[in-house]
Write an enzyme that holds these catalytic residues in place. Sequence first.
Site, PDB file in Angstrom:
ATOM      1  N   HIS A  51       0.878  -1.165   0.000  1.00 34.03           N
ATOM      2  CA  HIS A  51       0.000   0.000   0.000  1.00 34.03           C
ATOM      3  C   HIS A  51       0.919   1.219   0.000  1.00 34.03           C
ATOM      4  O   HIS A  51       2.072   1.126   0.451  1.00 34.03           O
ATOM      5  CB  HIS A  51      -0.873   0.034   1.256  1.00 34.03           C
ATOM      6  CG  HIS A  51      -1.896  -1.067   1.305  1.00 34.03           C
ATOM      7  ND1 HIS A  51      -1.945  -1.982   2.319  1.00 34.03           N
ATOM      8  CD2 HIS A  51      -2.893  -1.382   0.450  1.00 34.03           C
ATOM      9  CE1 HIS A  51      -2.949  -2.824   2.099  1.00 34.03           C
ATOM     10  NE2 HIS A  51      -3.531  -2.497   0.960  1.00 34.03           N
ATOM     11  N   ASP A  54       2.279   1.643   3.337  1.00 34.89           N
ATOM     12  CA  ASP A  54       3.251   0.627   3.766  1.00 34.89           C
ATOM     13  C   ASP A  54       4.636   1.087   3.318  1.00 34.89           C
ATOM     14  O   ASP A  54       5.623   0.909   4.030  1.00 34.89           O
ATOM     15  CB  ASP A  54       2.998  -0.741   3.090  1.00 34.89           C
ATOM     16  CG  ASP A  54       1.677  -1.383   3.498  1.00 34.89           C
ATOM     17  OD1 ASP A  54       1.297  -1.259   4.673  1.00 34.89           O
ATOM     18  OD2 ASP A  54       1.034  -2.019   2.631  1.00 34.89           O
ATOM     19  N   GLU A 176      -8.887  -4.188  -8.918  1.00 33.38           N
ATOM     20  CA  GLU A 176      -9.164  -5.413  -8.145  1.00 33.38           C
ATOM     21  C   GLU A 176     -10.642  -5.388  -7.734  1.00 33.38           C
ATOM     22  O   GLU A 176     -10.991  -4.791  -6.716  1.00 33.38           O
ATOM     23  CB  GLU A 176      -8.266  -5.470  -6.896  1.00 33.38           C
ATOM     24  CG  GLU A 176      -8.517  -6.701  -6.044  1.00 33.38           C
ATOM     25  CD  GLU A 176      -7.665  -6.756  -4.762  1.00 33.38           C
ATOM     26  OE1 GLU A 176      -6.725  -5.954  -4.598  1.00 33.38           O
ATOM     27  OE2 GLU A 176      -7.959  -7.623  -3.924  1.00 33.38           O
ATOM     28  N   GLU A 212      -8.860 -11.639  -7.436  1.00 32.02           N
ATOM     29  CA  GLU A 212      -8.714 -12.305  -6.138  1.00 32.02           C
ATOM     30  C   GLU A 212      -9.736 -13.442  -6.095  1.00 32.02           C
ATOM     31  O   GLU A 212     -10.942 -13.222  -6.295  1.00 32.02           O
ATOM     32  CB  GLU A 212      -8.924 -11.331  -4.980  1.00 32.02           C
ATOM     33  CG  GLU A 212      -8.915 -12.086  -3.658  1.00 32.02           C
ATOM     34  CD  GLU A 212      -8.699 -11.238  -2.424  1.00 32.02           C
ATOM     35  OE1 GLU A 212      -7.906 -10.281  -2.461  1.00 32.02           O
ATOM     36  OE2 GLU A 212      -9.326 -11.563  -1.394  1.00 32.02           O
ATOM     37  N   HIS A 215     -12.828 -12.867  -3.976  1.00 37.59           N
ATOM     38  CA  HIS A 215     -13.745 -11.839  -4.484  1.00 37.59           C
ATOM     39  C   HIS A 215     -14.628 -12.413  -5.594  1.00 37.59           C
ATOM     40  O   HIS A 215     -15.807 -12.072  -5.701  1.00 37.59           O
ATOM     41  CB  HIS A 215     -12.967 -10.631  -5.003  1.00 37.59           C
ATOM     42  CG  HIS A 215     -12.170  -9.935  -3.937  1.00 37.59           C
ATOM     43  ND1 HIS A 215     -11.404  -8.826  -4.202  1.00 37.59           N
ATOM     44  CD2 HIS A 215     -12.018 -10.190  -2.613  1.00 37.59           C
ATOM     45  CE1 HIS A 215     -10.808  -8.424  -3.082  1.00 37.59           C
ATOM     46  NE2 HIS A 215     -11.167  -9.246  -2.105  1.00 37.59           N
ATOM     47  N   ASP A 250     -15.522 -11.560   4.020  1.00 37.08           N
ATOM     48  CA  ASP A 250     -14.300 -11.884   3.277  1.00 37.08           C
ATOM     49  C   ASP A 250     -13.336 -12.631   4.202  1.00 37.08           C
ATOM     50  O   ASP A 250     -12.963 -12.125   5.254  1.00 37.08           O
ATOM     51  CB  ASP A 250     -13.695 -10.549   2.811  1.00 37.08           C
ATOM     52  CG  ASP A 250     -12.485 -10.722   1.949  1.00 37.08           C
ATOM     53  OD1 ASP A 250     -12.178 -11.862   1.551  1.00 37.08           O
ATOM     54  OD2 ASP A 250     -11.842  -9.700   1.648  1.00 37.08           O
ATOM     55  N   ASP A 252     -10.269 -14.542   3.269  1.00 38.07           N
ATOM     56  CA  ASP A 252      -8.832 -14.598   2.946  1.00 38.07           C
ATOM     57  C   ASP A 252      -8.173 -15.869   3.490  1.00 38.07           C
ATOM     58  O   ASP A 252      -7.115 -15.830   4.132  1.00 38.07           O
ATOM     59  CB  ASP A 252      -8.106 -13.346   3.477  1.00 38.07           C
ATOM     60  CG  ASP A 252      -8.562 -12.080   2.780  1.00 38.07           C
ATOM     61  OD1 ASP A 252      -8.912 -12.148   1.587  1.00 38.07           O
ATOM     62  OD2 ASP A 252      -8.578 -11.012   3.419  1.00 38.07           O
ATOM     63  N   ASP A 285      -3.146 -13.259  -1.082  1.00 38.21           N
ATOM     64  CA  ASP A 285      -3.789 -12.290  -0.179  1.00 38.21           C
ATOM     65  C   ASP A 285      -4.518 -13.105   0.889  1.00 38.21           C
ATOM     66  O   ASP A 285      -5.740 -13.256   0.849  1.00 38.21           O
ATOM     67  CB  ASP A 285      -4.729 -11.363  -0.958  1.00 38.21           C
ATOM     68  CG  ASP A 285      -5.045 -10.103  -0.161  1.00 38.21           C
ATOM     69  OD1 ASP A 285      -4.608 -10.019   1.006  1.00 38.21           O
ATOM     70  OD2 ASP A 285      -5.718  -9.207  -0.702  1.00 38.21           O
TER      71      ASP A 285
HETATM   72  C1  GLO Z   1      -9.567  -6.707   0.437  1.00 42.26           C
HETATM   73  C2  GLO Z   1      -8.538  -6.689  -0.601  1.00 42.26           C
HETATM   74  C3  GLO Z   1      -7.255  -6.044  -0.120  1.00 42.26           C
HETATM   75  C4  GLO Z   1      -6.447  -5.555  -1.293  1.00 42.26           C
HETATM   76  C5  GLO Z   1      -5.222  -4.801  -0.872  1.00 42.26           C
HETATM   77  C6  GLO Z   1      -4.492  -4.224  -2.057  1.00 42.26           C
HETATM   78  O1  GLO Z   1     -10.594  -7.324   0.319  1.00 42.26           O
HETATM   79  O2  GLO Z   1      -8.321  -7.964  -1.092  1.00 42.26           O
HETATM   80  O3  GLO Z   1      -6.514  -6.944   0.658  1.00 42.26           O
HETATM   81  O4  GLO Z   1      -6.062  -6.620  -2.102  1.00 42.26           O
HETATM   82  O5  GLO Z   1      -5.596  -3.788  -0.004  1.00 42.26           O
HETATM   83  O6  GLO Z   1      -5.122  -3.099  -2.516  1.00 42.26           O
HETATM   84 MG    MG Z   2      -6.818  -8.610  -2.476  1.00 42.50          MG
END
Ligand code: GLO
Ligand code: MG
Length: 346
Positions: A51, A54, A176, A212, A215, A250, A252, A285
């Site tokens: 980010h 980051d 994304e 992703e 997602h 979500d 992950d 992710d």
């Molecule tokens: C959240 C996203 C998040 C993005 C990351 C990069 O649902 O997957 O993790 O991938 O912030 O922008």
């Molecule tokens: Mg992501």
Amino acid sequence: MAQPQTYRFCFGPWNLSEGADPYGPTTRPPQTFDWKLAQLKKHGFAAMMFHDDDAVPDIDGKSEAQIRKAAAELRKRLDGEGLAAEMVAPRLWFSPMTIDGAYTSNDPKHRQYAIDRSLRSIDIATILGTDILVLWLAREGSYIRESKNARRCIGWLVEAFDKMLAHDKKIRLAIEPKPNEPMDHAYLPTIGHALAIAQLTRDPDRVGCLIESAHAILAGLDPADEIDFAMSFGKLWSLHLNDQNGLKYDQDRPFGNTNLRSAFDQVRALERNGYGRHGEYVCFDVHPFRTTKPEHWMDHLLNSRRTFLRLVEKARTFDEAAANQLIADRNYQALDQIVIEHLLGQ
Ligand code: GLO
Ligand code: MG
């Protein structure tokens, strides 16, 4: 015959998270960025995702010159470690300026903040040596349909993308998509939406996407089909592999954790399309379970990579000739079973 692809892997600092959820505090002590970078290198990952904050902490409190200086210092460090920056993403969902959305906020000052911050993120990306700006459009959508004019919001998104494309002639925008969370409904929920809005921008060739797995599942879609779709356009520029158990918050989860067969299908889709041949990375992710102890902090990432590589082997050893015969014979019952048997192994 083309050489089989060897994959390069990455993750982001946020993937070594501390276990907080909306119902409880952290369960692991915080770790420094230096520790996370050292773990990434030690375990043979080739790149880190960033980010903007980051890469440059406290970005909103810094001048442009200070931002560039901090980014240049990070670049030097990454070069010294032999690591790459895979992408930079403006974190547009934390600030008090983005409570009502970023590029699609109803307040013009807040829309401007989002654009200005995105342009700074592009500068950081360039300094870090990546041409990928990832746009996870976290708050671009609505909770209350009547609070926004979706037609106007699509226009604002295009305007914002156009400003980014004009700011730097080399930058590529990887959208994304995610259908929900934090919003009730997002304006760009799927890869189809991402690639469609690309056509409205001043340079459609520089607007692509990031898939992703979770997602796609949240959108009720098959991540493997999303991969084939995006790669038919040559527009899959990054990837967040993970897993998700159905239509809920979500999660992950580690890659392959819930939908092993779908993970196999995603790997097959990547293999047949040659993902990685143009330098793309496989990113995970994923987050540790809340129960994970500090000494097992890297395991969700290591396991995801291990599962991925095992599935690459499975994809490469799948009996395509037998499968093709069954397909020709329309014997999908037997085809189904050879996939299951192949995944179960001897
Ligand atoms: C959240 C996203 C998040 C993005 C990351 C990069 O649902 O997957 O993790 O991938 O912030 O922008
Ligand atoms: Mg992501």
